[in-house]
Write a protein that holds these residues in place. Structure first.
Motif, PDB file in Angstrom:
ATOM      1  N   GLY A 129     -14.761  -2.127   0.753  1.00 21.69           N
ATOM      2  CA  GLY A 129     -15.483  -0.767   1.016  1.00 21.69           C
ATOM      3  C   GLY A 129     -15.007   0.131   2.193  1.00 21.69           C
ATOM      4  O   GLY A 129     -15.718   1.056   2.415  1.00 21.69           O
ATOM      5  N   ALA A 130     -14.179  -0.492   3.033  1.00 22.51           N
ATOM      6  CA  ALA A 130     -13.716   0.295   4.174  1.00 22.51           C
ATOM      7  C   ALA A 130     -12.093   0.761   4.088  1.00 22.51           C
ATOM      8  O   ALA A 130     -11.556   0.249   3.086  1.00 22.51           O
ATOM      9  CB  ALA A 130     -13.808  -0.647   5.340  1.00 22.51           C
ATOM     10  N   THR A 131     -11.710   1.718   4.992  1.00 23.16           N
ATOM     11  CA  THR A 131     -10.150   2.090   4.885  1.00 23.16           C
ATOM     12  C   THR A 131      -9.799   1.947   6.160  1.00 23.16           C
ATOM     13  O   THR A 131     -10.564   2.172   7.297  1.00 23.16           O
ATOM     14  CB  THR A 131     -10.299   3.466   4.285  1.00 23.16           C
ATOM     15  OG1 THR A 131     -10.742   4.436   5.033  1.00 23.16           O
ATOM     16  CG2 THR A 131     -10.660   3.154   2.859  1.00 23.16           C
ATOM     17  N   ARG A 132      -8.365   2.128   6.390  1.00 22.84           N
ATOM     18  CA  ARG A 132      -7.608   2.111   7.472  1.00 22.84           C
ATOM     19  C   ARG A 132      -6.534   2.999   7.445  1.00 22.84           C
ATOM     20  O   ARG A 132      -6.058   3.333   6.368  1.00 22.84           O
ATOM     21  CB  ARG A 132      -7.373   0.812   8.197  1.00 22.84           C
ATOM     22  CG  ARG A 132      -8.743  -0.024   8.727  1.00 22.84           C
ATOM     23  CD  ARG A 132      -7.938  -1.241   9.585  1.00 22.84           C
ATOM     24  NE  ARG A 132      -8.938  -2.085  10.059  1.00 22.84           N
ATOM     25  CZ  ARG A 132      -8.844  -3.441   9.965  1.00 22.84           C
ATOM     26  NH1 ARG A 132      -7.841  -3.994   9.785  1.00 22.84           N
ATOM     27  NH2 ARG A 132     -10.121  -4.223  10.446  1.00 22.84           N
ATOM     28  N   ASN A 133      -5.977   3.503   8.452  1.00 25.40           N
ATOM     29  CA  ASN A 133      -4.749   4.529   8.243  1.00 25.40           C
ATOM     30  C   ASN A 133      -3.518   3.546   9.129  1.00 25.40           C
ATOM     31  O   ASN A 133      -4.001   2.415   9.830  1.00 25.40           O
ATOM     32  CB  ASN A 133      -4.877   6.005   9.000  1.00 25.40           C
ATOM     33  CG  ASN A 133      -5.202   5.769  10.389  1.00 25.40           C
ATOM     34  OD1 ASN A 133      -4.813   4.986  11.233  1.00 25.40           O
ATOM     35  ND2 ASN A 133      -6.158   6.628  10.800  1.00 25.40           N
ATOM     36  N   ALA A 148       3.940   0.724   8.006  1.00 25.85           N
ATOM     37  CA  ALA A 148       3.988   1.538   6.568  1.00 25.85           C
ATOM     38  C   ALA A 148       5.087   0.913   5.576  1.00 25.85           C
ATOM     39  O   ALA A 148       4.574   0.771   4.488  1.00 25.85           O
ATOM     40  CB  ALA A 148       4.284   2.996   7.037  1.00 25.85           C
ATOM     41  N   ASN A 149       6.012   0.667   6.315  1.00 22.85           N
ATOM     42  CA  ASN A 149       7.351  -0.091   5.297  1.00 22.85           C
ATOM     43  C   ASN A 149       6.736  -1.381   4.941  1.00 22.85           C
ATOM     44  O   ASN A 149       7.208  -1.856   3.798  1.00 22.85           O
ATOM     45  CB  ASN A 149       8.547  -0.206   6.093  1.00 22.85           C
ATOM     46  CG  ASN A 149       9.236   1.249   6.320  1.00 22.85           C
ATOM     47  OD1 ASN A 149       8.950   2.085   5.610  1.00 22.85           O
ATOM     48  ND2 ASN A 149      10.316   1.352   7.279  1.00 22.85           N
ATOM     49  N   ARG A 156      -6.230  -0.081   0.521  1.00 18.13           N
ATOM     50  CA  ARG A 156      -7.458   0.478   1.538  1.00 18.13           C
ATOM     51  C   ARG A 156      -6.639   1.125   2.887  1.00 18.13           C
ATOM     52  O   ARG A 156      -7.527   1.614   3.578  1.00 18.13           O
ATOM     53  CB  ARG A 156      -8.258  -0.787   1.941  1.00 18.13           C
ATOM     54  CG  ARG A 156      -8.892  -1.545   0.774  1.00 18.13           C
ATOM     55  CD  ARG A 156      -9.721  -2.872   1.328  1.00 18.13           C
ATOM     56  NE  ARG A 156     -10.298  -3.486   0.241  1.00 18.13           N
ATOM     57  CZ  ARG A 156     -10.759  -4.904   0.384  1.00 18.13           C
ATOM     58  NH1 ARG A 156     -10.402  -5.493   1.336  1.00 18.13           N
ATOM     59  NH2 ARG A 156     -11.038  -5.246  -0.911  1.00 18.13           N
ATOM     60  N   VAL A 157      -5.309   1.382   2.668  1.00 11.61           N
ATOM     61  CA  VAL A 157      -4.957   2.322   3.602  1.00 11.61           C
ATOM     62  C   VAL A 157      -4.632   3.695   2.931  1.00 11.61           C
ATOM     63  O   VAL A 157      -4.166   3.934   2.142  1.00 11.61           O
ATOM     64  CB  VAL A 157      -3.332   1.357   4.190  1.00 11.61           C
ATOM     65  CG1 VAL A 157      -2.802   2.396   5.085  1.00 11.61           C
ATOM     66  CG2 VAL A 157      -3.843   0.019   4.494  1.00 11.61           C
ATOM     67  N   ILE A 158      -4.913   4.348   4.033  1.00 10.05           N
ATOM     68  CA  ILE A 158      -4.889   5.880   3.559  1.00 10.05           C
ATOM     69  C   ILE A 158      -4.279   6.725   4.992  1.00 10.05           C
ATOM     70  O   ILE A 158      -3.923   6.139   5.871  1.00 10.05           O
ATOM     71  CB  ILE A 158      -6.314   6.476   3.414  1.00 10.05           C
ATOM     72  CG1 ILE A 158      -7.157   6.396   4.753  1.00 10.05           C
ATOM     73  CG2 ILE A 158      -6.979   5.811   2.102  1.00 10.05           C
ATOM     74  CD1 ILE A 158      -8.567   7.066   4.503  1.00 10.05           C
ATOM     75  N   GLN A 170      -6.564  11.559   3.549  1.00  5.19           N
ATOM     76  CA  GLN A 170      -5.953  11.806   2.196  1.00  5.19           C
ATOM     77  C   GLN A 170      -5.223  10.381   1.614  1.00  5.19           C
ATOM     78  O   GLN A 170      -4.860   9.714   2.594  1.00  5.19           O
ATOM     79  CB  GLN A 170      -5.113  12.924   2.256  1.00  5.19           C
ATOM     80  CG  GLN A 170      -5.506  14.350   2.472  1.00  5.19           C
ATOM     81  CD  GLN A 170      -6.656  15.009   1.718  1.00  5.19           C
ATOM     82  OE1 GLN A 170      -6.273  14.620   0.433  1.00  5.19           O
ATOM     83  NE2 GLN A 170      -7.913  15.138   2.145  1.00  5.19           N
ATOM     84  N   LEU A 171      -5.398  10.177   0.289  1.00  6.29           N
ATOM     85  CA  LEU A 171      -4.685   9.118  -0.080  1.00  6.29           C
ATOM     86  C   LEU A 171      -2.981   9.397  -0.054  1.00  6.29           C
ATOM     87  O   LEU A 171      -2.492  10.102  -0.039  1.00  6.29           O
ATOM     88  CB  LEU A 171      -4.834   8.955  -1.745  1.00  6.29           C
ATOM     89  CG  LEU A 171      -6.364   8.655  -2.154  1.00  6.29           C
ATOM     90  CD1 LEU A 171      -6.426   8.613  -3.635  1.00  6.29           C
ATOM     91  CD2 LEU A 171      -6.955   7.666  -1.394  1.00  6.29           C
ATOM     92  N   THR A 172      -2.778   8.242   0.246  1.00  7.48           N
ATOM     93  CA  THR A 172      -1.046   8.064   0.505  1.00  7.48           C
ATOM     94  C   THR A 172      -0.537   6.984  -0.607  1.00  7.48           C
ATOM     95  O   THR A 172      -1.148   6.894  -1.537  1.00  7.48           O
ATOM     96  CB  THR A 172      -0.520   7.266   1.768  1.00  7.48           C
ATOM     97  OG1 THR A 172      -1.460   6.217   1.872  1.00  7.48           O
ATOM     98  CG2 THR A 172      -1.091   8.210   3.014  1.00  7.48           C
ATOM     99  N   GLY A 173       0.760   6.937  -0.698  1.00  5.12           N
ATOM    100  CA  GLY A 173       1.371   6.403  -1.837  1.00  5.12           C
ATOM    101  C   GLY A 173       1.187   5.076  -2.101  1.00  5.12           C
ATOM    102  O   GLY A 173       0.390   4.301  -1.369  1.00  5.12           O
TER     103      GLY A 173
END
Length: 347
Positions: A279-283, A301-302, A317-319, A324-327
């Motif tokens: 239920g959580a997200t991180r960048n 990211a790689n 869960r990584v944005i 915004q949503l990423t790939g």
């Protein structure tokens, strides 16, 4: 990017799989609705309308297309194939021929095409692979070659030795392959997934339409000097049960053992991914900060991109830093659906 009707029509025209689950197209002249990847002839732009879900399409009076079957999960395994797989799993010594398929109400050519499309081999070759997977494990447990050959349905020792050599490149006594990696198709609400496991745990869980899947399978095979063969594995039982509970909203934490294949750095990043709460997200920057190296954003990211165990190692869960949503290798629409399932709050 705003999802306009022209963008959706173009995606449908090019059968762009990345739009699966995002929209459905109703055809006014035929009264049917399709998924974006439908292979049927495309209608003119003025004869279509678009829907964000199948319920709205049916409420408008459209019928599901018989070609692309929009009410089914993408690449879903037909019930008849599931029953065949179950039968083989319960008795690997079976040797089902075309006549046996016909007796079960199946068309041999249809079965052959399905296995060629989804496994790259015919049904009969698949049976041999599954049988030899079982044989390999029995040999590793110390059983004699003769007993294993008979238990797995071979009528002669020479026939067993020849089949084993064709698959593993050496006779049962001289095989230098370290291990077998088991593979299984698993159905989920977001489509078919491919799971791989060794004796230690799950080493791959990906959606079957992921473009990088063949490369990932080759990498795992090379890493372990192992053949990847359709077969049963105790970890699959736990995995299927926990995935089912997850998609029903009844499970937030997975307990199935994992056996990830990657570099030491990648495994560090994947461990951090597993620490992102349900239920959580991180960048990416937050991941790098937790890792203790704020400048390693690109490397993080790689590493996320090389994650081969979807959902359980939750890279969905990584944005982006903007919220915004990423790939996502499984498709952006699946990432959105997973976050909606977990009711993650995007900032």
């Amino acid at each position: 990017m705003k999802l306009t009707e022209k963008i959706m029509y173009e995606a449908s025209y090019t059968k762009d799989v990345s739009f699966e689950g995002i929209f459905w197209m109703g055809v006014k002249t035929t009264g049917i609705f399709c998924r974006p990847t439908c292979t049927a002839r495309k209608p003119k732009f003025e004869n279509v309308e678009f829907f964000s879900n199948t319920k709205d399409a049916m409420m408008k009076g459209y019928r599901p297309c018989k070609v692309c079957k929009p009410l089914e999960n993408l690449n879903v395994t037909p019930q008849s194939i599931k029953e065949l797989l179950q039968e083989i799993s319960e008795d690997p010594s079976l040797k089902l021929k075309d006549d046996d398929l016909v007796k079960r109400g199946l068309e041999p050519a249809t079965v052959r095409r399905w296995f060629l499309k989804h496994h790259g081999i015919t049904f009969h070759a698949f049976q041999r692979m599954f049988k030899l997977n079982t044989a390999f494990k029995k040999l590793r447990q110390g059983e004699s070659v003769t007993d294993v050959a008979l238990d797995t349905g071979y009528e002669s020792l020479s026939g067993f030795n020849e089949s084993f050599k064709n698959i593993f490149g050496a006779s049962p006594k001289n095989s230098k392959i370290e291990k077998i990696i088991d593979l299984k198709r698993i159905e989920t609400k977001l489509g078919t997934m491919i799971a791989c496991a060794d004796e230690n745990g799950i080493c791959l869980l990906e959606f079957s339409d992921r473009k990088a899947l063949p490369t990932e399978l080759k990498g795992i095979s090379k890493h372990y000097n192992a053949n990847i063969v359709q077969g049963e594995n105790p970890h699959f039982i736990t995995l299927e049960n926990e995935l089912s509970e997850y998609f029903e909203g009844k499970r937030k934490i997975f307990t199935v053992p994992l056996s990830p294949v990657g570099t030491a750095f990648q495994k560090q990043v994947w461990k951090i991914l597993q620490e992102i709460p349900y239920g959580a997200t991180r960048n990416y920057q937050e991941q790098a900060d937790i890792l203790g190296n704020p400048k390693s954003v690109r490397a993080v990211a790689n590493a996320n991109g090389f994650n081969k165990i979807s959902i359980i190692i939750p890279c969905h869960r990584v944005i982006g830093s903007s919220g915004q949503l990423t790939g996502y290798g499984g498709g952006m629409w699946r990432k959105q659906k997973l976050l909606e399932l977990e009711q993650a709050i995007l900032f």
